[in-house]
Motif scaffolding. Structure first.
Motif, PDB file in Angstrom:
ATOM      1  N   PRO A 465       0.814  -1.227   0.000  1.00  0.00           N
ATOM      2  CA  PRO A 465       0.000   0.000   0.000  1.00  0.00           C
ATOM      3  C   PRO A 465       0.840   1.266   0.000  1.00  0.00           C
ATOM      4  N   LYS A 466       2.143   1.136   0.300  1.00  0.00           N
ATOM      5  CA  LYS A 466       3.015   2.315   0.318  1.00  0.00           C
ATOM      6  C   LYS A 466       3.627   2.627  -1.047  1.00  0.00           C
ATOM      7  N   LEU A 467       3.466   1.695  -1.988  1.00  0.00           N
ATOM      8  CA  LEU A 467       4.149   1.868  -3.281  1.00  0.00           C
ATOM      9  C   LEU A 467       3.237   1.479  -4.442  1.00  0.00           C
ATOM     10  N   VAL A 468       3.245   2.308  -5.483  1.00  0.00           N
ATOM     11  CA  VAL A 468       2.581   1.983  -6.745  1.00  0.00           C
ATOM     12  C   VAL A 468       3.641   1.955  -7.839  1.00  0.00           C
ATOM     13  N   CYS A 469       3.685   0.851  -8.560  1.00  0.00           N
ATOM     14  CA  CYS A 469       4.631   0.724  -9.670  1.00  0.00           C
ATOM     15  C   CYS A 469       3.849   0.762 -10.980  1.00  0.00           C
ATOM     16  N   LEU A 470       4.131   1.760 -11.817  1.00  0.00           N
ATOM     17  CA  LEU A 470       3.436   1.923 -13.098  1.00  0.00           C
ATOM     18  C   LEU A 470       4.398   1.633 -14.245  1.00  0.00           C
ATOM     19  N   ARG A 471       4.004   0.709 -15.091  1.00  0.00           N
ATOM     20  CA  ARG A 471       4.796   0.415 -16.294  1.00  0.00           C
ATOM     21  C   ARG A 471       4.227   1.231 -17.452  1.00  0.00           C
ATOM     22  N   VAL A 472       5.044   2.079 -18.040  1.00  0.00           N
ATOM     23  CA  VAL A 472       4.618   2.928 -19.156  1.00  0.00           C
ATOM     24  C   VAL A 472       5.014   2.233 -20.453  1.00  0.00           C
ATOM     25  N   ASP A 473       4.027   1.843 -21.265  1.00  0.00           N
ATOM     26  CA  ASP A 473       4.287   1.058 -22.484  1.00  0.00           C
ATOM     27  C   ASP A 473       4.318   1.915 -23.740  1.00  0.00           C
ATOM     28  N   ALA A 474       4.981   3.061 -23.673  1.00  0.00           N
ATOM     29  CA  ALA A 474       5.097   3.943 -24.844  1.00  0.00           C
ATOM     30  C   ALA A 474       6.156   4.984 -24.557  1.00  0.00           C
TER      31      ALA A 474
END
Length: 576
Positions: A465-474
């Motif tokens: 809940p302390k971390l959000v990992c976002l993968r940007v595919d562009a």
């Protein structure tokens, strides 16, 4: 001499010509014979489709073949008049002169000159990559619509009536109004020729093989189907005096070599023709390259798009100076050339010789050729271009591509070929920008027992809940920077206990100035909210660009080599 040394390596004939031998000569001669038989009726028919006298189709099939043999990078592409370009020629030239007049022919010659010049310039500037901006759905929709328009435009010849129109609705309405005036004999001959030609395409070869003929000979005879239809109907028209019964015949076709001609040096006309010439150039180039690449791949060969621009440009210029009209590499005749065993462009030279002999000695026999037979030849040829299956496939695979196909096809049918193609390209580019402005971003988590990260919506993964990992595919640029910013803001708002946001950049190949400014704004706002922005898996070239700025120096977060290292450092409890 230096200029010559730089130019000569780009002349493909100097490559294949050194290796030419007797076996290649035999294969090319056989292929040329078959293609010549096929090309004679097609050339006549496509000239009429373009609104020109039939002999102009023969003229356009001589010099372009010779020039392409010298400069073309494809070993089997056959250049000459094609259905779609003939239709576009008719649409462009009809705005400036009446069909069948000498002025009309001069405008068509000028159009070929402009098209050839544009292609040549694009080739020298190495602009072959521009063909990539015409998507397959747009080209497929345009060609299918053009095929339907061409087929409908030839129905009037089958009916023996006059019907004019610039789009599908106008043509259909005109044909319906002329239904009471149809010429039954013409309709009967045209219908019979159409049925025969459709049957020949599929049914004659198996029948001949079953009768004991060798497959290659059976294939040659099957390809000669249009010639058989022309010979038979011409003989019947002469013997039964069909002209006296009201049937329209081709009439006198001048004998002789292609004449020396010149375009009209009228700048006002050029200003009005440059857009149609550009569209013809692009469509012809895309069709040629598509066919050339497909056939070259089957023999583990390759073609050079920039060299093809030069070759097609020279071919169109030669057509302009020998009484022709715009030409390009034809799909049907190129496939026939390939299947017949052609191994070098010399087959095109032999085909040009065959067409020349036909112009010198066979044209008197064409006087009694019914125009309905040529119309049947066109209809059978162009209906093979119509692909309705792409509607189903694009609807199931990509709704945006379906929109591009449907828009192009409907616009071409309802408005006209030039407007339809332009609108299709505009819609295609607009849809591309729409896609680009909405980059795919996935919230990812750690796959248990591994160092791999996957979409939280698709896999059972470990998160914190302390971390959000976002993968940007562009790649990040001005069009999608706002979309990335909105997604990060949404994630921050949805996680009240958030302390870290990691952008996984494994799919990011570039970041432009607008996207960098957006990232700076995001990092500043998050810092004020007590949230650190981090990056992982940034590619070397992208990191090099970032190092030229002060962004990383002022970043409140860190840059990690891998996403796994980020989790180890920021939320180690996820791994334990």
């Amino acid at each position: 001499m230096t200029a010559l040394r730089q130019w000569f390596p780009t002349v493909p004939m100097l490559v294949w010509g050194r290796l030419y031998n007797r076996e290649a000569f035999t294969n090319d001669m056989v292929a040329a014979l078959i293609v010549t038989i096929m090309l004679i009726p097609q050339s006549l028919a496509y000239a009429l489709l373009a609104g020109l006298p039939p002999e102009v189709g023969l003229y356009a099939s001589v010099a372009p073949l010779l020039l392409y043999a010298v400069l073309g990078s494809s070993r089997v592409l056959a250049v000459g008049p094609v259905a779609v370009v003939s239709l576009m020629t008719a649409a462009a030239v009809a705005e400036h002169a009446a069909a069948g007049t000498h002025a009309y022919w001069q405008v068509a010659i000028t159009l070929a000159f402009l098209s050839g010049g544009m292609l040549l310039i694009m080739g020298f500037l190495r602009l072959g990559f521009l063909a990539n901006f015409l998507s397959h759905p747009v080209i497929s929709g345009f060609i299918s619509a053009s095929g339907l328009l061409i087929a409908l435009s030839q129905i009037k010849t089958l009916m023996g009536v006059k019907a004019e129109g610039h789009n599908f609705v106008e043509l259909l309405s005109a044909l319906m109004h002329q239904a009471s005036n149809l010429h039954l004999l013409t309709l009967g001959v045209g219908f019979a020729a159409t049925v025969f030609l459709f049957w020949v395409r599929k049914g004659l070869k198996p029948l001949l093989i079953a009768a004991g003929l060798k497959p290659k000979l059976a294939d040659v005879l099957a390809k000669a189907g249009p010639v058989a239809a022309i010979a038979l109907t011409t003989a019947l028209a002469w013997a039964l005096d069909w002209q006296g019964q009201g049937m329209k015949l081709v009439g006198t076709v001048p004998q002789g070599l292609p004449p020396l001609t010149a375009p009209l040096w009228d700048l006002a006309l050029w200003q009005e023709l440059w857009v149609p010439a550009l569209l013809i150039s692009v469509v012809g180039f895309v069709e040629s390259v598509s066919v050339g690449q497909t056939l070259a791949a089957k023999r583990r060969q390759r073609i050079e798009p920039d060299q093809e621009l030069v070759a097609l440009g020279a071919s169109n210029l030669s057509a302009a100076f020998t009484g022709g009209f715009p030409v390009t590499g034809g799909f049907a005749r190129s496939v026939v050339n390939f299947d017949a065993g052609a191994v070098t462009p010399a087959a095109g030279v032999y085909t040009a010789v065959g067409i020349t002999l036909a112009s010198l000695f066979l044209t008197p026999a064409l006087y009694y050729l019914p125009q309905a037979t040529l119309a049947a030849t066109i209809i059978v040829a162009v209906l093979s271009l119509v692909d309705f299956g792409i509607f189903k496939s694009t609807w199931r695979f990509s709704k945006l591509d379906f929109i591009a196909v449907a828009t192009t096809l409907l616009a071409t049918l309802l408005v006209g070929v030039e407007t339809g193609l332009v609108l299709g390209v505009v819609v295609s580019l607009a849809l591309f920008l729409f896609r680009a402005s909405r980059p795919h971003m996935a919230t990812v988590g750690l796959v248990p027992g591994t160092e791999h990260f996957r979409n939280v919506l698709r896999h059972n993964v470990l998160t914190s809940p302390k971390l959000v990992c976002l993968r940007v595919d562009a790649s990040l640029f001005f069009a999608n920077a706002r979309g990335v910013e909105d997604r990060i803001n949404a994630e921050v708002a949805a996680h009240p206990g958030l302390e870290h946001v990691v952008l996984q950049c494994s799919a990011v190949n570039d970041i432009d100035a607008s996207a960098l400014e957006s990232l700076e704004a995001i990092a500043s706002r998050m810092k004020d909210s007590g949230i650190a922005l981090h990056f992982s898996e940034i590619k070397g070239p992208v990191m090099d660009k970032l190092n030229t700025t002060h962004f990383l120096q002022h970043l409140h977060g860190r840059v990690f080599l891998t996403n796994y290292q980020a989790i180890q450092a920021l939320t180690p409890e996820v791994i334990r």
